[in-house]
Write a protein that holds these residues in place. Structure first.
Motif, PDB file in Angstrom:
ATOM      1  N   ILE A  26      -5.067   8.316   0.275  1.00  0.00           N
ATOM      2  CA  ILE A  26      -4.794   7.514  -0.923  1.00  0.00           C
ATOM      3  C   ILE A  26      -4.447   6.085  -0.522  1.00  0.00           C
ATOM      4  O   ILE A  26      -4.920   5.120  -1.126  1.00  0.00           O
ATOM      5  CB  ILE A  26      -3.661   8.139  -1.769  1.00  0.00           C
ATOM      6  N   LYS A  27      -3.636   5.932   0.503  1.00  0.00           N
ATOM      7  CA  LYS A  27      -3.258   4.596   0.974  1.00  0.00           C
ATOM      8  C   LYS A  27      -4.498   3.799   1.381  1.00  0.00           C
ATOM      9  O   LYS A  27      -4.639   2.634   1.040  1.00  0.00           O
ATOM     10  CB  LYS A  27      -2.276   4.704   2.138  1.00  0.00           C
ATOM     11  N   LEU A  63      -6.418   2.674  -1.715  1.00  0.00           N
ATOM     12  CA  LEU A  63      -5.735   1.559  -2.379  1.00  0.00           C
ATOM     13  C   LEU A  63      -5.849   0.266  -1.581  1.00  0.00           C
ATOM     14  O   LEU A  63      -5.986  -0.809  -2.163  1.00  0.00           O
ATOM     15  CB  LEU A  63      -4.276   1.913  -2.653  1.00  0.00           C
ATOM     16  N   ALA A 114       0.806  -1.224   0.000  1.00  0.00           N
ATOM     17  CA  ALA A 114       0.000   0.000   0.000  1.00  0.00           C
ATOM     18  C   ALA A 114       0.839   1.274   0.000  1.00  0.00           C
ATOM     19  O   ALA A 114       0.550   2.213  -0.748  1.00  0.00           O
ATOM     20  CB  ALA A 114      -0.984  -0.001   1.161  1.00  0.00           C
ATOM     21  N   THR A 163       0.914   3.875  -3.107  1.00  0.00           N
ATOM     22  CA  THR A 163       0.513   5.259  -2.864  1.00  0.00           C
ATOM     23  C   THR A 163       1.570   6.201  -3.427  1.00  0.00           C
ATOM     24  O   THR A 163       1.248   7.208  -4.062  1.00  0.00           O
ATOM     25  CB  THR A 163       0.308   5.503  -1.360  1.00  0.00           C
ATOM     26  N   ARG A 164       2.822   5.851  -3.235  1.00  0.00           N
ATOM     27  CA  ARG A 164       3.917   6.667  -3.787  1.00  0.00           C
ATOM     28  C   ARG A 164       3.831   6.701  -5.311  1.00  0.00           C
ATOM     29  O   ARG A 164       3.956   7.755  -5.918  1.00  0.00           O
ATOM     30  CB  ARG A 164       5.265   6.116  -3.344  1.00  0.00           C
ATOM     31  N   PHE A 171      -1.461  11.425   1.644  1.00  0.00           N
ATOM     32  CA  PHE A 171      -0.885  10.089   1.590  1.00  0.00           C
ATOM     33  C   PHE A 171      -1.771   9.066   2.299  1.00  0.00           C
ATOM     34  O   PHE A 171      -2.050   8.000   1.769  1.00  0.00           O
ATOM     35  CB  PHE A 171       0.515  10.113   2.218  1.00  0.00           C
ATOM     36  N   ILE A 210       0.898   9.008  -6.313  1.00  0.00           N
ATOM     37  CA  ILE A 210       1.156  10.433  -6.100  1.00  0.00           C
ATOM     38  C   ILE A 210       2.248  10.953  -7.032  1.00  0.00           C
ATOM     39  O   ILE A 210       2.091  12.004  -7.660  1.00  0.00           O
ATOM     40  CB  ILE A 210       1.480  10.704  -4.617  1.00  0.00           C
ATOM     41  N   TYR A 242      -2.276  15.852  -2.586  1.00  0.00           N
ATOM     42  CA  TYR A 242      -2.717  14.512  -2.212  1.00  0.00           C
ATOM     43  C   TYR A 242      -2.393  14.221  -0.765  1.00  0.00           C
ATOM     44  O   TYR A 242      -1.326  14.563  -0.279  1.00  0.00           O
ATOM     45  CB  TYR A 242      -2.040  13.462  -3.102  1.00  0.00           C
TER      46      TYR A 242
END
Length: 145
Positions: A39-40, A43, A12, A16-17, A36, A20, A34
């Motif tokens: 978004i994580k 995902l 994850a 996420t990286r 983090f 982004i 964003y």
């Protein structure tokens, strides 16, 4: 060599990286900040539908498939043109062999060209009111001949 595998929860942060970095470095057409953690979490909820592409043991990209929708396909910019995106797309077509569709921002000409190159046809355009970015998008469809 590109290796594909199903995504796991431990991926994850790396995914996420990828998400982004790809969106901030490749999408100059609008600016979004964003979060983090958010978004994580998104995902992680998609993880059963994510496939990861690794090059030399490092995650280079990923795709998320929801039924016949290619919901996400992101490749780190340094791996653009290397075949990573193509491998992920072929995996999506293998998992959804009759039809596959996706949304892409109209201004994302690099992605639109990539999908057209891989036999996706423009289905229709929108004014962007249906997406969270409020950015006009395009729906592309691939069908097995």
């Amino acid at each position: 060599m590109i290796r594909l595998r199903p995504g796991v929860n431990e991926d994850a942060a790396a995914l996420t990286r990828v998400f982004i970095v790809t969106r901030t470095q490749c999408w100059e057409f609008f600016e979004i900040t964003y979060d983090f953690a958010i978004i994580k979490e998104i995902l992680l909820r998609q993880m059963p539908h994510i496939w990861v592409a690794e090059v030399d043991g490092q995650i280079a990209g990923f795709m998320a498939l929801e039924g016949n929708e290619l919901d996400r396909l992101y490749v780190l910019p340094k791996w653009h043109g290397s075949g990573v995106g193509r491998c992920l797309l072929l995996k999506a077509q293998e998992l959804s062999p009759d039809e596959l569709w996706l949304w892409v921002f109209q201004k994302n000409m690099q992605a639109r060209q990539f999908y057209r190159k891989h036999a996706f046809a423009l289905d229709h355009l929108t004014d962007g009111q249906g997406n969270m970015e409020r950015e006009p998008d395009a729906r592309y469809v691939w069908r097995q001949n």
